[in-house]
Design a protein around this motif. Structure first.
Motif, PDB file in Angstrom:
ATOM      1  N   ALA A  29       0.827   2.998   5.028  1.00 20.87           N
ATOM      2  CA  ALA A  29       0.363   1.681   4.577  1.00 20.87           C
ATOM      3  C   ALA A  29      -0.786   1.203   5.467  1.00 20.87           C
ATOM      4  O   ALA A  29      -1.790   0.673   4.984  1.00 20.87           O
ATOM      5  CB  ALA A  29       1.511   0.675   4.597  1.00 20.87           C
ATOM      6  N   SER A  30      -0.654   1.421   6.761  1.00 24.47           N
ATOM      7  CA  SER A  30      -1.696   0.993   7.702  1.00 24.47           C
ATOM      8  C   SER A  30      -2.971   1.808   7.523  1.00 24.47           C
ATOM      9  O   SER A  30      -4.074   1.284   7.639  1.00 24.47           O
ATOM     10  CB  SER A  30      -1.211   1.137   9.141  1.00 24.47           C
ATOM     11  N   ARG A  31      -2.805   3.078   7.228  1.00 21.86           N
ATOM     12  CA  ARG A  31      -3.992   3.924   7.051  1.00 21.86           C
ATOM     13  C   ARG A  31      -4.811   3.439   5.856  1.00 21.86           C
ATOM     14  O   ARG A  31      -6.044   3.450   5.888  1.00 21.86           O
ATOM     15  CB  ARG A  31      -3.573   5.390   6.833  1.00 21.86           C
TER      16      ARG A  31
ATOM     17  N   GLU B 191      -1.955  -3.133  10.236  1.00 21.90           N
ATOM     18  CA  GLU B 191      -0.507  -3.079  10.055  1.00 21.90           C
ATOM     19  C   GLU B 191      -0.032  -4.302   9.303  1.00 21.90           C
ATOM     20  O   GLU B 191      -0.293  -5.425   9.732  1.00 21.90           O
ATOM     21  CB  GLU B 191       0.173  -3.033  11.429  1.00 21.90           C
ATOM     22  N   ALA B 192       0.666  -4.096   8.210  1.00 22.29           N
ATOM     23  CA  ALA B 192       1.056  -5.265   7.417  1.00 22.29           C
ATOM     24  C   ALA B 192       2.407  -5.110   6.725  1.00 22.29           C
ATOM     25  O   ALA B 192       2.945  -6.079   6.196  1.00 22.29           O
ATOM     26  CB  ALA B 192      -0.015  -5.556   6.370  1.00 22.29           C
ATOM     27  N   LEU B 193       2.965  -3.884   6.718  1.00 25.61           N
ATOM     28  CA  LEU B 193       4.157  -3.638   5.908  1.00 25.61           C
ATOM     29  C   LEU B 193       5.321  -4.554   6.272  1.00 25.61           C
ATOM     30  O   LEU B 193       5.978  -5.129   5.404  1.00 25.61           O
ATOM     31  CB  LEU B 193       4.578  -2.162   6.012  1.00 25.61           C
TER      32      LEU B 193
ATOM     33  N   GLN C 265       0.830  -1.203   0.000  1.00 27.38           N
ATOM     34  CA  GLN C 265       0.000   0.000   0.000  1.00 27.38           C
ATOM     35  C   GLN C 265       0.864   1.253   0.000  1.00 27.38           C
ATOM     36  O   GLN C 265       0.483   2.284  -0.539  1.00 27.38           O
ATOM     37  CB  GLN C 265      -0.916   0.011   1.229  1.00 27.38           C
ATOM     38  N   ASP C 266       2.046   1.149   0.615  1.00 26.52           N
ATOM     39  CA  ASP C 266       2.948   2.292   0.717  1.00 26.52           C
ATOM     40  C   ASP C 266       4.274   1.764   1.253  1.00 26.52           C
ATOM     41  O   ASP C 266       4.346   0.649   1.769  1.00 26.52           O
ATOM     42  CB  ASP C 266       2.378   3.351   1.674  1.00 26.52           C
TER      43      ASP C 266
END
Lengths: 107, 364
Positions: free
Chosen positions: B122-124, B129-131, B115-116
């Motif tokens: 990324a979490s937003r 939370e996954a990064l 996502q980022d």
């Protein structure tokens, strides 16, 4: 995604595969016969190329041992030598190299 | 009606369940009705029927396909049918041993979503939370020798970070980087106001992608497709309706695209009830927009109708209210103003500050 077809014509990059290179297919790529058309397909992540007879023949010779020059010679022995043939082989292989589908071509 | 072409790609949506809640998810927000997910036996039959029909690429997708504990069996089945098999995943539920097992069963490639490159952002977008887990998964993919595609969906908050995404993909040893501009269907349409980037930002992103493409030619393939909201021309959605791609939804509905079931009034059929080959060639839903017979003006007489096939039917339905209308992304559409207004609003402070996070589709 329908397989793209390799088009003749210039590439922006203009790199040319070396005659001394010993190309082989990258591990991520696979060749198979298409059960609908009987043509050889080159499959790689989320993409595919439908090869014409010459392309399939060229890739059949890319075993990592034969040099590009030897592949050209082998095809010339089968079909008769011509300047166009050498160009076609190198053009085809370079296009695969641009897609990161060949190994054994590093200078 | 033209004769049915053959499908090359099967998108097998194994489940709509997903640990991520991405605000741009292309899964449907609502479905007419939902029955249970297909079982292992049904999916194996679908894979066999797809192979017989001419499918050579299978994308195991979702939702999150790893949430199925029979994924190994499905990979093995697809591979036994000589199909090139890719896993399209968030990576989140993966363990290293399981990935090794999937590779051993014949998985050919893996596409991992990001996502980022910044954890908070990324979490937003993903709602969880996954990064960190994704970075770990990417390392395993390379260790096991599988080709990796990094996929980043571009939207207003991350579109300026193309150089960072290129660096991320390079660092992870990815073979491909998909910079996918958001398509505004599903949850992305719900959140459109907050996701559409400005024209200027898209131009900068395109320039960055072009420079990276040149630099990395022969090492990493970069895909950047201009978003249809800004091109004034529609995209050739799915390469044309029912032309080369076949989607089977978790509940067995066979579709020309992920979103097709959201078009009211179309009749789609289920792989539980009818062989896939018959559905592909004969079902009313597949025939509805195949070829050109369904087209209205301005598509009907347009020079580009064989290039873009009139654009996206779902977009026409959801924005114009008529699935047979010209895609409003097209400058020739009488309703083009809808898309123009949406993109002109880009860059303005969003009216609704709340993002709506995806969940599994709810029955109407």
């Amino acid at each position: 995604m329908a397989p793209a077809r390799l088009r003749a014509g210039g590439d922006e990059q203009g790199a040319v595969i070396a005659l001394e290179a010993r190309p082989r297919l990258a591990p991520k790529a696979r060749l198979r016969v298409d059960r609908v058309t009987g043509k050889v397909l080159l499959l790689y992540p989320e993409r595919g190329l439908a090869l014409n007879d010459t392309g399939a023949e060229i890739l059949g010779l890319c075993n990592g041992e034969l040099r590009v020059s030897e592949i050209i010679d082998a095809l010339a022995a089968r079909h008769g030598p011509s300047a166009a043939l050498a160009e076609e082989v190198r053009d085809f292989l370079q296009k695969l190299a641009d897609r990161n589908l060949l190994r054994g071509i590093e200078p | 009606m033209s004769a049915a072409p053959r499908p090359y790609t099967l998108v097998a949506e194994l489940t709509y369940r997903c640990p991520l809640r991405c605000v741009y998810c292309s899964n449907p927000v609502r479905v007419e009705k939902r029955s249970a997910d297909l079982d292992t036996e049904a999916w194996c039959r679908v894979l066999g029927e797809a192979a017989a029909l001419g499918v050579v690429q299978v994308n195991l997708s979702g939702g999150e396909p790893l949430l199925r504990d029979d994924l190994e069996a499905l990979v093995a089945e697809a591979r036994a049918r000589e199909m090139y098999t890719s896993l399209i995943t968030s990576g989140v539920p993966l363990e290293r041993a399981r990935l090794a097992e999937l590779a051993q069963r014949g998985l050919d490639a893996l596409q991992l979503s990001f996502q980022d490159d910044r954890a908070s952002e990324a979490s937003r977008i993903a709602g969880v939370e996954a990064l960190e887990r994704k970075l770990e998964v990417a390392a395993w993919v390379r260790e096991l020798g599988l080709p990796l595609t990094v996929n980043v969906v571009l939207q207003r908050a991350n579109i300026e970070r193309v150089p960072e995404f290129v660096a991320l993909a390079e660092g992870l040893g990815a073979e491909r980087l998909e910079l996918a501009n958001t398509t505004y269907l599903g949850w992305a349409l719900t959140n459109r106001e907050q996701l559409v980037p400005s024209r200027a930002a898209i131009e900068r992103a395109r320039e960055a992608a072009r420079a990276a493409t040149q630099r990395l030619r022969g090492r990493m393939e970069i895909l950047f497709v201009l978003p249809d909201y800004h091109t004034d021309l529609p995209r050739p959605c799915m390469g044309g309706w029912g032309r080369s791609i076949l989607v089977v939804a978790p509940d067995g509905l066979a579709l020309p695209c992920h979103q097709a079931r959201t078009i009211a009034g179309l009749e789609f059929e289920n792989v539980r009830d009818r062989p896939l080959a018959e559905i592909w060639s004969d079902s009313p839903g597949f025939r509805a927009f195949r070829g050109e017979g369904w087209m209205q003006e301005p598509c009907r007489s347009c020079d580009r109708r064989a290039i873009d096939f009139g654009g996206c039917r779902c977009q026409a339905f959801h924005l114009v209210g008529d699935a047979a209308a010209t895609d409003p992304a097209c400058r020739f559409s009488p309703k083009h103003q809808i898309v123009v207004a949406a993109r002109e609003a880009a860059g303005n402070p969003p009216v609704s500050a709340e993002l709506v996070y995806r969940r599994a589709p709810t029955p109407r």
